[in-house]
Scaffold this active site. Structure first.
Site, PDB file in Angstrom:
ATOM      1  N   LYS A  19      54.309  31.092  33.737  1.00  0.00           N
ATOM      2  CA  LYS A  19      55.353  32.125  33.710  1.00  0.00           C
ATOM      3  C   LYS A  19      56.620  31.593  33.027  1.00  0.00           C
ATOM      4  O   LYS A  19      57.272  32.311  32.274  1.00  0.00           O
ATOM      5  CB  LYS A  19      55.644  32.606  35.128  1.00  0.00           C
ATOM      6  N   GLU A  64      43.229  31.750  46.333  1.00  0.00           N
ATOM      7  CA  GLU A  64      41.855  31.748  45.840  1.00  0.00           C
ATOM      8  C   GLU A  64      41.056  30.649  46.553  1.00  0.00           C
ATOM      9  O   GLU A  64      41.628  29.745  47.169  1.00  0.00           O
ATOM     10  CB  GLU A  64      41.840  31.408  44.334  1.00  0.00           C
ATOM     11  N   VAL A 106      44.234  45.219  39.238  1.00  0.00           N
ATOM     12  CA  VAL A 106      45.321  45.808  38.453  1.00  0.00           C
ATOM     13  C   VAL A 106      44.858  47.089  37.755  1.00  0.00           C
ATOM     14  O   VAL A 106      45.518  48.129  37.819  1.00  0.00           O
ATOM     15  CB  VAL A 106      45.876  44.801  37.423  1.00  0.00           C
ATOM     16  N   GLY A 107      43.698  47.016  37.102  1.00  0.00           N
ATOM     17  CA  GLY A 107      43.192  48.186  36.389  1.00  0.00           C
ATOM     18  C   GLY A 107      42.992  49.368  37.319  1.00  0.00           C
ATOM     19  O   GLY A 107      43.332  50.511  36.987  1.00  0.00           O
ATOM     20  N   GLY A 133      39.521  45.928  31.731  1.00  0.00           N
ATOM     21  CA  GLY A 133      39.665  45.274  33.028  1.00  0.00           C
ATOM     22  C   GLY A 133      39.798  46.318  34.103  1.00  0.00           C
ATOM     23  O   GLY A 133      40.724  47.123  34.075  1.00  0.00           O
ATOM     24  N   ASP A 189      50.456  28.231  37.713  1.00  0.00           N
ATOM     25  CA  ASP A 189      50.823  29.640  37.562  1.00  0.00           C
ATOM     26  C   ASP A 189      52.327  29.779  37.293  1.00  0.00           C
ATOM     27  O   ASP A 189      52.739  30.490  36.364  1.00  0.00           O
ATOM     28  CB  ASP A 189      50.434  30.401  38.836  1.00  0.00           C
TER      29      ASP A 189
END
Lengths: 328, 328
Positions: free
Chosen positions: A211, A196, A11-12, A7, A207
């Site tokens: 979590k 989004e 983040v990556g 990815g 979401d």
């Protein structure tokens, strides 16, 4: 320590930038995005890969797949940071299984596999003598899972509740501040990149629910799925409702809550006194953990973002580096 | 795991109660208060010792001193929870040195030795291959040191500030709530056991200053002493000052602050917006950590109390148990 990154999105790339900027003793020997991959036991040129990706290209060669990186690269830790799929967790789940079977540690920000298959992955990691770490799956930069597993280790957790979704919190903050309608605040959140195009996953509380499932299954020793979460989103809230709350020095927040003893997982808009520590502004997250010895503890911080999520991944990587990776 | 406890006041008894109540796999083989001690390799009857102490008696025999327990008892971890002495750290400092030289881990809630002699104690622990843990010295129940050393391990900390003293926070909260004078609020705090007969240590910011020194020296790689802390207490604050702050939706809090790059350590009353996460009520503590990757993180919880401080000590004990104590 050698890592392979699956990815190369927000983040990556945050992880790659942190590795470039800091002396973390981490070498990237495998890297894949959805279209390409690269394997180099001597260490990939991360700056070049970032430049390629940010120029709109793939990070590597189309002949190297993510599965190739998992199966063939020479690494200590698989860093799985592809987008979350909460339906079946794939392809991340399969990649994690394959890495764990190769006796590679796994660090992930991907909620899907952890929410859907934690007991199996945990047992697979234990059987192979490696770590499975997932701090980044819940509340981004906040080291909540570390705090509960380590600092609060002697405590029994009686309740856990908070603001788990920054998008909803931003919308509610703006509705209260400027009497915006839900639609107006959502439009603003979209413009700023906080929501989004299809906001369902955030605004319907999915979401936050995922979590809660992760915390319930990994920290609180429950066995739950998203179906167990009583869930109400924020789409029907009106500026009038927020004004009524305001009249009583309160506001409305989308609160996720777990009461382990009652088996309750719940996400719903709740009226909260403005002075309450959970009432944070904008895209922040805030979680209160109720314990038997330490009392109530509240953690506040950024729940999302490239570097913020990278911070959690790197915390997990250094945890593993300082404990179990020898001679690297 | 076998532990020896020095100090059987509020914190020591909290630890004893938690060990009795929970299955922590911890056996107490040595115990001392200021007047007496007991050593039993087979495990001390903690319930009986608690009953003796709470009946006003000593916990053990007058023939056994704390130094005897340190030198002769058979334990893995010395738990040093006697009252803080910030002048020279004794007698705790000497006991810690002796335990570390015996290759025993040390866990403490005692601010004196950590504020005064951390580099020496850390090196002594490292040379003897044991842990020195001190989570309970700063902000009681909040796992702040764990969070910074583990979860936020990849971050550079640019600033650290917060409410480090519950006594002052209680006084300021009450002055603002009911327009009490400093003297009235202090008298109330004394009645509730939140302030000592001589409140100097708290109200002049010494306690907060010592905590800053501990964080600076142990986490931020600074070399500071209490003399380096610019320090103003709360004794001269008036209800009028609080009212003026209130008029601007603000309040006053005693804020401790470290700016590592500027070498600044400071404790002073500051005007803070009421919506700021650091504005906590009553005896709570709250700390904001500014980082490069994770952004700002705020931790809120109880800064003192018997079980709350015990929670931090037990977190440290389990950290050691899960890592380095074999066959016990």
């Amino acid at each position: 320590m050698r890592i392979a990154i699956l990815g190369f999105g927000s983040v990556g790339r945050g992880i790659a930038r942190a590795i470039l900027a800091k002396n973390l003793d981490i070498t990237v020997t495998g890297l894949a995005d959805s279209r390409s991959g690269v394997i180099d036991p001597a260490g990939i040129d991360i700056a070049a890969a970032l430049a390629k990706k940010e120029g709109g290209g793939p990070c590597g060669s189309p002949d190297v797949s993510p599965a190739d990186v998992v199966a063939k690269a020479d690494y200590d830790v698989l860093v799985e940071v592809t987008p979350t799929n909460v339906e079946d967790g794939e392809p991340a789940l399969g990649h994690m299984r394959a890495a764990l079977r190769r006796q590679k540690h796994v660090v992930t920000s991907n909620k899907g596999p952890i929410a859907l298959a934690y007991p199996e992955l945990r047992d697979l990691a234990a059987a192979n003598g490696v770590f499975l770490k997932y701090e980044a799956t819940v509340c981004g930069a906040i080291p909540l899972i570390h705090a509960m597993q380590e600092g609060l280790a002697g405590n029994t957790i009686s309740r856990l509740y908070g603001v788990f979704n920054g998008t909803c919190n931003y919308i509610l903050t703006r509705m209260a501040e400027d009497s915006l309608t839900y639609e107006q605040a959502l439009a603003e959140a979209r413009e700023l990149g906080y929501a989004e195009a299809d906001p369902t996953y955030d605004v319907e509380g999915i979401d936050a629910g995922v979590k809660l499932v992760i915390l319930a299954n990994t920290i609180l020793d429950m066995r739950t799925t998203l179906d167990d979460v009583e869930r109400t989103g924020i789409t029907l809230l009106t500026p009038e409702a927020l004004r009524l709350a305001e009249d009583q020095d309160c506001t409305i927040r989308l609160i996720g809550e777990i009461v382990p003893e009652a088996g309750v997982l719940r996400v719903s808009p709740r009226i909260v006194a403005k002075a309450h520590p959970l009432v944070v502004e904008g895209t922040l997250n805030a979680v209160t953990v109720g314990t038997d010895l330490a009392g109530d503890l509240t953690f506040i911080g950024k729940g999302a973002g490239s570097m913020e999520t990278a911070s959690a991944v790197i915390g997990d990587l250094l945890y593993i580096r300082d404990r179990h990776v020898q001679g690297s």
